[in-house]
Structure formats: C-alpha cells, structure tokens
Enzyme design. Structure first.
Site, PDB file in Angstrom:
ATOM      1  N   GLU A  13       0.819  -1.220   0.000  1.00  0.00           N
ATOM      2  CA  GLU A  13       0.000   0.000   0.000  1.00  0.00           C
ATOM      3  C   GLU A  13       0.856   1.276   0.000  1.00  0.00           C
ATOM      4  O   GLU A  13       0.352   2.352  -0.276  1.00  0.00           O
ATOM      5  CB  GLU A  13      -0.952  -0.013   1.210  1.00  0.00           C
ATOM      6  CG  GLU A  13      -2.003  -1.114   1.076  1.00  0.00           C
ATOM      7  CD  GLU A  13      -2.810  -1.351   2.341  1.00  0.00           C
ATOM      8  OE1 GLU A  13      -3.937  -1.845   2.235  1.00  0.00           O
ATOM      9  OE2 GLU A  13      -2.310  -1.073   3.454  1.00  0.00           O
ATOM     10  N   ASP A 200     -12.063  -6.859  -2.274  1.00  0.00           N
ATOM     11  CA  ASP A 200     -12.907  -8.056  -2.102  1.00  0.00           C
ATOM     12  C   ASP A 200     -14.284  -7.621  -1.637  1.00  0.00           C
ATOM     13  O   ASP A 200     -14.500  -6.448  -1.338  1.00  0.00           O
ATOM     14  CB  ASP A 200     -12.266  -9.013  -1.077  1.00  0.00           C
ATOM     15  CG  ASP A 200     -12.068  -8.345   0.273  1.00  0.00           C
ATOM     16  OD1 ASP A 200     -10.982  -7.827   0.535  1.00  0.00           O
ATOM     17  OD2 ASP A 200     -13.044  -8.280   1.057  1.00  0.00           O
TER      18      ASP A 200
HETATM   19  N1  ADE Z   1      -9.171  -5.186   3.979  1.00  0.00           N
HETATM   20  C1  ADE Z   1      -9.435  -5.604   2.726  1.00  0.00           C
HETATM   21  N2  ADE Z   1     -10.504  -6.438   2.712  1.00  0.00           N
HETATM   22  C2  ADE Z   1     -10.919  -6.529   4.000  1.00  0.00           C
HETATM   23  C3  ADE Z   1     -11.954  -7.240   4.632  1.00  0.00           C
HETATM   24  N3  ADE Z   1     -12.767  -8.034   3.939  1.00  0.00           N
HETATM   25  N4  ADE Z   1     -12.082  -7.128   5.976  1.00  0.00           N
HETATM   26  C4  ADE Z   1     -11.246  -6.332   6.682  1.00  0.00           C
HETATM   27  N5  ADE Z   1     -10.238  -5.648   6.136  1.00  0.00           N
HETATM   28  C5  ADE Z   1     -10.072  -5.732   4.806  1.00  0.00           C
END
Ligand code: ADE
Length: 232
Positions: A13, A200
């Site tokens: 990042e 996601d």
């Molecule tokens: N960072 C990226 N995806 C995430 C998720 N599903 N839960 C917590 N932090 C995250």
C-alpha cells in the site's frame, strides 16, 4: 506549508509512493520506518504502520509528535459493503466508525467510544473534495464514492457478519485501520481522509479475491494519493 502523513497498513500500500518520492530522511519508531521527503512539490512522511487499529493509532501519534504533520491520509484496500461498489472501485471517507466498539450495555450506540463527543469521525471536507478531483485525474473513469468506512480488528469474510455491518452502520466498506487513524487524528485536531480501493466483497469469496486483487486495488489508491498531496 503543509506536511502530510501518508499511512498504509501493508508494504504494497506504500511501496509505489516510496518509489516515487525523494527521500531526505528515514527514522524508525515503534518498529515503523518513517520516510520523510517530497512527493512532487509536497512535503510528506510515508509509513507502513502494520495491520490493525493499535498500530494505526500509534502511527498517527508519532506522526503528530515527532514529525508535526499537518494532515493525515490513510491509503489502502477494503472489503465492499455496498453492492454498487465492485473490486477496484474507490471509497473516500465521508466518515469512519469503529465497528467493534460495543458498550451498548451502558446505553451507548454500537461503535460509540464512551465519553467521546462523536460516533463517526468525519473526514476533512476539503481533503474529500480534493481526493475526488484527484481520483478523476489519476484514475479516469474509475467508479469513486464518498461514503462511510467501518473498521475493526477483524478481516470480514462471511455473509452473516457482512450483513450485520451493513444493517448496523449503513457502511460502504470495511477495513482494519481507518477508524483508529480517524480517531487519533480527531484527538490531535488533524484533518484526515481515508482512501480505500475495494479488494474483495467481505463475504465467502473474500479469502480468494483479496490476494488476487489487493495489488491492483492498492495501485488505484497510490495513484490518487500522489496527485492529491500536491493539491493540499
Ligand atoms: N481489507 C481488505 N478487505 C478486507 C476485509 N474483507 N475485511 C477487513 N479488512 C479488509
């Protein structure tokens, strides 16, 4: 003159930003390496804080005390809690809440830090506006929303918990540092914005999607931040 602290939880990042900047100093505190220098014309301190809210809050305090930053940016990836936000899309924090702060037994709202005068930590309006225009420049055509981000020390990867976060907070995405960065910035009187790209959907597919898309998503944010710091 502004001095902008830029925090990412993971190396991927911040690695693009570190590669783009001219580094004039490097300092280690609490196991975190702070890179001071310039990004374009902007004075910046770029740091990987590590995962989770304790690391993130400590990082802001060091940026405030040791580096005397004037603004804080958190860049990284997040799980989507909004059906309209797909992988790669960007969320800019209108506000940020701790989703795992729960003192309801004493009458506080879920997410409320007792004895604090706010439930949600609002992102700085000017930084939000500049982040939106920077995104248009850096990632033309990319879907970008200004919305609510919720954070907790928990990777969200299940339908049930995802549905609960949506119902309780009407949040747009979830991650693990933003609320701590917002909270610590708030206590220090520092304007902040959290900028996250969706890696996601925070459901049963998250375990598979996250490693596949985190790099691409983090790249969208890094490009945006590079433009943004030169507008602040
Ligand atoms: N960072 C990226 N995806 C995430 C998720 N599903 N839960 C917590 N932090 C995250």
């Amino acid at each position: 003159m502004s001095k902008i602290g830029i925090i990412g939880a993971m190396e991927l990042e911040v690695e693009t930003l570190k590669a783009q900047m001219t580094v004039t100093g490097q300092t280690t505190r609490a196991g975190m390496v702070f890179f001071e220098g310039t990004l374009g014309q902007a004075q910046v301190v770029v740091v990987r804080c590590g995962i989770g809210k304790v690391n993130a809050a400590m990082c802001v305090q060091i940026l405030a005390d040791r580096f005397e930053v004037t603004h804080v940016i958190n860049t990284g990836v997040a799980g989507s809690l909004n059906a309209a936000l797909d992988i790669g899309d960007i969320v800019i924090s209108r506000d940020v809440i701790h989703h795992d702060m729960d003192v309801r037994v004493f009458g506080y709202a879920l997410g409320q830090v007792p004895q604090l005068d706010t439930l949600a930590f609002p992102g700085d309006e000017s930084m939000i506006r500049l982040a939106l225009s920077s995104c248009e420049e850096a990632n033309p055509g990319l879907h970008t929303a200004v919305g609510r981000i919720v954070s907790g020390d928990q990777f969200i990867s299940g339908k049930e918990i995802k549905e609960r976060l949506i119902a309780e907070f009407h949040a747009d995405c979830t991650e693990m540092e933003g609320a701590a960065i917002a909270h610590a910035s708030y206590l220090n009187g520092l304007p902040f914005v959290v900028i996250r790209a969706i890696s996601d959907k925070a459901d049963d597919s998250a375990e598979m999607d996250y490693p596949t898309f985190e790099r691409e998503a983090a790249g969208h944010c890094a490009r945006l931040v590079e433009v943004l710091v030169n507008k602040i």
